[in-house]
Design an enzyme around this catalytic site. Structure first.
Site, PDB file in Angstrom:
ATOM      1  N   GLU A 150       0.828  -1.211   0.000  1.00  0.00           N
ATOM      2  CA  GLU A 150       0.000   0.000   0.000  1.00  0.00           C
ATOM      3  C   GLU A 150       0.859   1.258   0.000  1.00  0.00           C
ATOM      4  O   GLU A 150       0.586   2.206  -0.748  1.00  0.00           O
ATOM      5  CB  GLU A 150      -0.931  -0.021   1.215  1.00  0.00           C
ATOM      6  CG  GLU A 150      -1.694   1.272   1.468  1.00  0.00           C
ATOM      7  CD  GLU A 150      -2.697   1.627   0.384  1.00  0.00           C
ATOM      8  OE1 GLU A 150      -3.221   2.759   0.432  1.00  0.00           O
ATOM      9  OE2 GLU A 150      -2.955   0.790  -0.500  1.00  0.00           O
ATOM     10  N   HIS A 198       2.477   1.802  -3.367  1.00  0.00           N
ATOM     11  CA  HIS A 198       1.508   2.300  -4.344  1.00  0.00           C
ATOM     12  C   HIS A 198       1.257   3.791  -4.149  1.00  0.00           C
ATOM     13  O   HIS A 198       1.155   4.550  -5.128  1.00  0.00           O
ATOM     14  CB  HIS A 198       0.197   1.522  -4.214  1.00  0.00           C
ATOM     15  CG  HIS A 198      -0.874   1.976  -5.151  1.00  0.00           C
ATOM     16  ND1 HIS A 198      -0.704   2.029  -6.519  1.00  0.00           N
ATOM     17  CD2 HIS A 198      -2.146   2.423  -4.914  1.00  0.00           C
ATOM     18  CE1 HIS A 198      -1.808   2.467  -7.088  1.00  0.00           C
ATOM     19  NE2 HIS A 198      -2.688   2.725  -6.141  1.00  0.00           N
ATOM     20  N   HIS A 201     -12.326   3.051  -9.305  1.00  0.00           N
ATOM     21  CA  HIS A 201     -10.958   3.541  -9.151  1.00  0.00           C
ATOM     22  C   HIS A 201     -10.086   3.183 -10.352  1.00  0.00           C
ATOM     23  O   HIS A 201      -9.364   4.032 -10.895  1.00  0.00           O
ATOM     24  CB  HIS A 201     -10.374   2.956  -7.866  1.00  0.00           C
ATOM     25  CG  HIS A 201      -9.113   3.603  -7.405  1.00  0.00           C
ATOM     26  ND1 HIS A 201      -7.869   3.139  -7.768  1.00  0.00           N
ATOM     27  CD2 HIS A 201      -8.894   4.671  -6.611  1.00  0.00           C
ATOM     28  CE1 HIS A 201      -6.943   3.894  -7.213  1.00  0.00           C
ATOM     29  NE2 HIS A 201      -7.530   4.830  -6.506  1.00  0.00           N
ATOM     30  N   HIS A 228     -19.035 -10.368 -16.241  1.00  0.00           N
ATOM     31  CA  HIS A 228     -17.777  -9.846 -16.789  1.00  0.00           C
ATOM     32  C   HIS A 228     -17.318 -10.674 -17.986  1.00  0.00           C
ATOM     33  O   HIS A 228     -16.865 -10.120 -18.994  1.00  0.00           O
ATOM     34  CB  HIS A 228     -16.703  -9.848 -15.707  1.00  0.00           C
ATOM     35  CG  HIS A 228     -15.347  -9.449 -16.207  1.00  0.00           C
ATOM     36  ND1 HIS A 228     -15.091  -8.193 -16.737  1.00  0.00           N
ATOM     37  CD2 HIS A 228     -14.169 -10.139 -16.289  1.00  0.00           C
ATOM     38  CE1 HIS A 228     -13.822  -8.134 -17.118  1.00  0.00           C
ATOM     39  NE2 HIS A 228     -13.252  -9.286 -16.864  1.00  0.00           N
ATOM     40  N   HIS A 284      -3.002  -9.410 -16.845  1.00  0.00           N
ATOM     41  CA  HIS A 284      -4.365  -9.195 -17.357  1.00  0.00           C
ATOM     42  C   HIS A 284      -4.708  -7.699 -17.333  1.00  0.00           C
ATOM     43  O   HIS A 284      -5.230  -7.147 -18.313  1.00  0.00           O
ATOM     44  CB  HIS A 284      -5.334  -9.986 -16.478  1.00  0.00           C
ATOM     45  CG  HIS A 284      -6.733 -10.046 -16.972  1.00  0.00           C
ATOM     46  ND1 HIS A 284      -7.114 -10.654 -18.148  1.00  0.00           N
ATOM     47  CD2 HIS A 284      -7.889  -9.577 -16.431  1.00  0.00           C
ATOM     48  CE1 HIS A 284      -8.409 -10.560 -18.312  1.00  0.00           C
ATOM     49  NE2 HIS A 284      -8.916  -9.901 -17.290  1.00  0.00           N
TER      50      HIS A 284
END
Length: 293
Positions: free
Chosen positions: A52, A55, A117, A209, A271
């Site tokens: 975290e 990032h 996000h 999806h 991906h």
């Protein structure tokens, strides 16, 4: 101009790390690695805290780089009509995704809100990528200035880009509600019971999806066949969309591979990367379509 080129490449690469980092935070459940604190990080040292915090640092660095890129692009190539718009979009959506990330930490947000996000970050990345292409004068190198895209294709690119945002959102939602492995098989949720639709929420999101991604896959291939027929001598149309078709095919294979490898983290991050590249190239075709109006 040399500095601007270096800055644009660096900004694009860092934005890729922001996208991959965000996916990594979600996949590893590290969103609260720093506790309910932002922008500072408190708590016991752990892998989740490291992910975290890393990032956040990369995102902050990206913000500074993109801001500098936007200002210099505005000054150096502001005569190109798309520059100012792209400069604004790149920094606006990067700041917006940062604020959403901060709000998710300080005030708990639902998974359906958090799934926005990644899409917001993706728009910022695409704007930075397009600025980079303008700075390197890719249009001149591929003779894109003389390209006239017909209204039929302009509409196709626009609706595909809009549709892809729903695909992106559904994929992000799959990650946020931890339903990547909700269905044990592929392409059906349970291959030996293809018509059993007694799904829980995670399985519905997962299969939704897959359906959305499958339509995008078919749509991209149909566009390729039409472009080969209608623009056989246009390098930017032929080669560009051939690359995008390869990317969307790899994307579908990686989606299946996530199931076959039982959620391998590297495959999941790859991906997200391939999707980002696909969307970036699609946005370039939107830019070319805008010039053909």
């Amino acid at each position: 101009m040399k500095f601007l080129k270096v800055l644009s490449i660096l900004s694009t690469l860092v934005m890729i790390f922001v996208l991959i980092g965000g996916a990594l935070v979600t996949k590893t459940g590290s969103g609260m690695g720093c506790g309910a604190n932002w922008p500072f990080c408190y708590g016991d040292w752990s892998l989740e805290m490291f992910i975290e915090l890393s990032h956040r640092v990369v995102s902050a660095g990206a913000g500074l780089l993109v801001l500098l890129l936007s200002i210099l692009s505005w000054r150096k190539i502001g005569h190109i009509r798309e520059t100012k718009f792209l400069a604004f979009v790149s920094i606006f959506f990067l700041v917006l995704q940062g604020l959403i990330g901060a709000a998710a930490v300080v005030w708990s947000q639902s998974d359906f809100v958090l799934a926005l996000h990644f899409g917001i970050s993706l728009i910022s990345f695409a704007a930075v990528l397009l600025l980079t292409l303008l700075i390197f004068e890719i249009d001149h190198k591929f003779d894109a200035d003389s390209l006239m895209i017909s209204a039929k294709y302009r509409k196709q690119f626009f609706w595909l880009a809009l549709y892809l945002m729903f695909v992106v959102y559904s994929g992000a939602l799959v990650r946020h509600i931890d339903s990547s492995l909700a269905c044990p098989d592929w392409p059906m949720c349970v291959n030996n019971q293809p018509f059993n639709f007694d799904f829980h929420l995670g399985q519905w999101v997962q299969m939704g999806h897959r359906l959305l991604a499958g339509v995008a896959f078919i749509w991209t291939w149909i566009l390729l066949f039409n472009i080969i027929r209608d623009y056989p001598s246009s390098r930017v149309m032929y080669n560009g969309w051939m690359i995008n078709t390869i990317l969307v095919t790899i994307q579908v294979l990686l989606g299946a591979l996530i199931i076959f490898t039982v959620g391998n983290l590297f495959v999941a991050l790859l991906h997200a990367l391939v999707l980002s590249l696909y969307f970036g190239i699609l946005c370039y075709f939107l830019l070319l379509s805008y010039r053909s109006l």
